[in-house]
Design an enzyme around this catalytic site. Structure first.
Site, short mmCIF file in Angstrom:
data_model
loop_
_atom_site.label_atom_id
_atom_site.label_comp_id
_atom_site.label_asym_id
_atom_site.label_seq_id
_atom_site.Cartn_x
_atom_site.Cartn_y
_atom_site.Cartn_z
N PRO A 62 66.77 27.02 12.17
CA PRO A 62 67.70 27.89 12.91
C PRO A 62 69.08 27.93 12.27
O PRO A 62 69.64 26.90 11.90
CB PRO A 62 67.77 27.23 14.30
CG PRO A 62 66.45 26.56 14.44
CD PRO A 62 66.09 26.07 13.06
N CYS A 63 69.61 29.16 12.13
CA CYS A 63 70.87 29.32 11.40
C CYS A 63 72.09 29.43 12.31
O CYS A 63 73.21 29.37 11.85
CB CYS A 63 70.80 30.59 10.53
SG CYS A 63 70.75 32.13 11.48
N GLN A 64 71.87 29.57 13.64
CA GLN A 64 73.00 29.85 14.52
C GLN A 64 74.06 28.75 14.48
O GLN A 64 75.25 29.01 14.63
CB GLN A 64 72.51 30.06 15.96
CG GLN A 64 71.76 31.36 16.17
CD GLN A 64 70.29 31.25 15.79
OE1 GLN A 64 69.84 30.22 15.29
NE2 GLN A 64 69.54 32.32 16.00
N TYR A 66 75.01 27.07 11.96
CA TYR A 66 75.81 27.15 10.73
C TYR A 66 76.56 28.47 10.63
O TYR A 66 77.53 28.59 9.89
CB TYR A 66 74.92 27.05 9.48
CG TYR A 66 73.96 25.89 9.46
CD1 TYR A 66 74.40 24.58 9.35
CD2 TYR A 66 72.58 26.12 9.53
CE1 TYR A 66 73.50 23.53 9.31
CE2 TYR A 66 71.67 25.07 9.48
CZ TYR A 66 72.14 23.78 9.38
OH TYR A 66 71.25 22.75 9.34
N SER A 67 76.09 29.47 11.34
CA SER A 67 76.59 30.83 11.15
C SER A 67 78.06 30.97 11.51
O SER A 67 78.53 30.43 12.52
CB SER A 67 75.77 31.82 12.01
OG SER A 67 76.30 33.12 11.90
#
Length: 337
Positions: A62-64, A66-67
């Site tokens: 999941p990238c959220q 780091y985003s």
């Protein structure tokens, strides 16, 4: 996503992907699906059911967390540690190759803590790793989408794919000009094409497709349509009167796409006019799932199943197929050497 010759499966994560999000992949790619908390799935049971050697493991933790679009909580966001679950699978199956994709910010979050952790774990398992940031627009995709990519190999370093063209890029209009006829609330899951292809990119993506799927315009509120009607073609919120400006954490809110440029990054809420520059260049609506899929480089033969929320997440979270192909070709090239 884990590929084993002709078998692949997607593991839904505790905080990420509900069961309905794998439906399109099961229908279109014909893979075996396991749904559940990746932290609790029994790897041995999965191995027994697959009964096949695993050559490549591909994943996008999941990238959220780091985003730069979100709160970016760093070490405080438990989703940021799910890459460790990814490496449990590489440690168990010992594939010759692995690929990790994430937002570019993963390389610098917490002073590189997560980058160092990924490289350390990969080295411990015996992998050579090459990593860097790839921008989709330089791989024949009409979108500015910068993503960190890691390629691991047990035998040698594999280079990341080189940009195919940094001087001329595919534009938004190259991608969607043949679909510019729906108004807010119009469209069907299945329809006929109304226009002939107007660009080489459209001819490529429409190849072998006889019907048009997922070209459905969101039904916006009257006030949203009123605001969009105040914004000239290819412009943004700077044309809205003060009383119509809304609070939003998204850059480019109420913005229209520019015809002759690549799109900004397609996100998971491209159906909402106030969520960024994801509105049609001149029609008073946000882009449709099919238009977003075109901008992501999905061929028209790829059909998205599920409710609207599910479909837009599938499209917005995807690695553009043309970029995925470029990465895969580097692995194939290494395998053939």
């Amino acid at each position: 996503i884990v590929y084993a010759r002709n078998v692949c499966f997607k593991l839904a994560k505790q905080l990420g992907i509900p069961e309905r999000l794998i439906t399109s992949h099961i229908f279109m790619v014909h893979f075996k699906g396991f749904v559940g908390d990746i932290c609790r799935l029994d790897i041995q049971n999965i191995a027994n059911e697959l009964n096949s050697r695993i050559d490549v493991i591909i994943g996008g933790p999941p990238c959220q967390g780091y985003s730069t679009r979100g709160k970016c909580l760093g070490k405080e966001d438990e989703r940021n540690y799910l890459f460790k679950e990814f490496f449990k699978y590489t440690d168990f199956f010992k594939p010759k190759y692995f690929v990790i994709e994430n937002v570019a910010a993963i390389l610098g979050t917490e002073d590189g803590y997560f980058l160092k952790s990924i490289l350390k774990e990969a080295k411990k398992q015996g992998y050579y790793v090459q990593y860097g940031v790839l921008d989709a627009r330089y791989f024949g995709i009409p979108q500015m989408r910068r993503r960190a990519v890691f390629i691991g190999c047990l035998e040698k370093n594999i280079k990341l794919p080189l940009a195919k063209n940094e001087t001329s890029t595919v534009s938004v209009w190259d991608a969607i000009s043949d679909l510019a006829y729906l108004e807010s609330g119009e469209g069907e899951f299945l329809s006929e094409y109304k226009c002939e292809p107007m660009s080489d990119y459209q001819r490529e993506l429409r190849q072998n497709s006889t019907k048009l799927y997922n070209h459905i315009a969101t039904k916006h509120s009257d006030i949203a349509i009123e605001r969009l009607s105040m914004i000239p073609p290819e412009k943004g919120k700077e044309y809205l009167p003060k009383e119509h400006l809304t609070k939003s954490t998204f850059g480019g809110t109420w913005g229209r796409l520019e015809k002759d440029k690549p799109s900004p990054t397609i996100i998971t809420r491209f159906d909402t006019p106030s969520n960024g520059r994801n509105n049609h260049p001149f029609l008073n609506r946000s882009i449709t799932p099919r238009e977003a899929a075109r901008i992501q480089s999905f061929p028209d033969t790829f059909i998205f199943y599920g409710n609207k929320s599910s479909v837009i997440k599938q499209i917005g979270n995807a690695v553009p197929p043309k970029l995925a192909k470029a990465i895969a070709e580097e692995i194939i090239k290494a395998e053939d050497e």
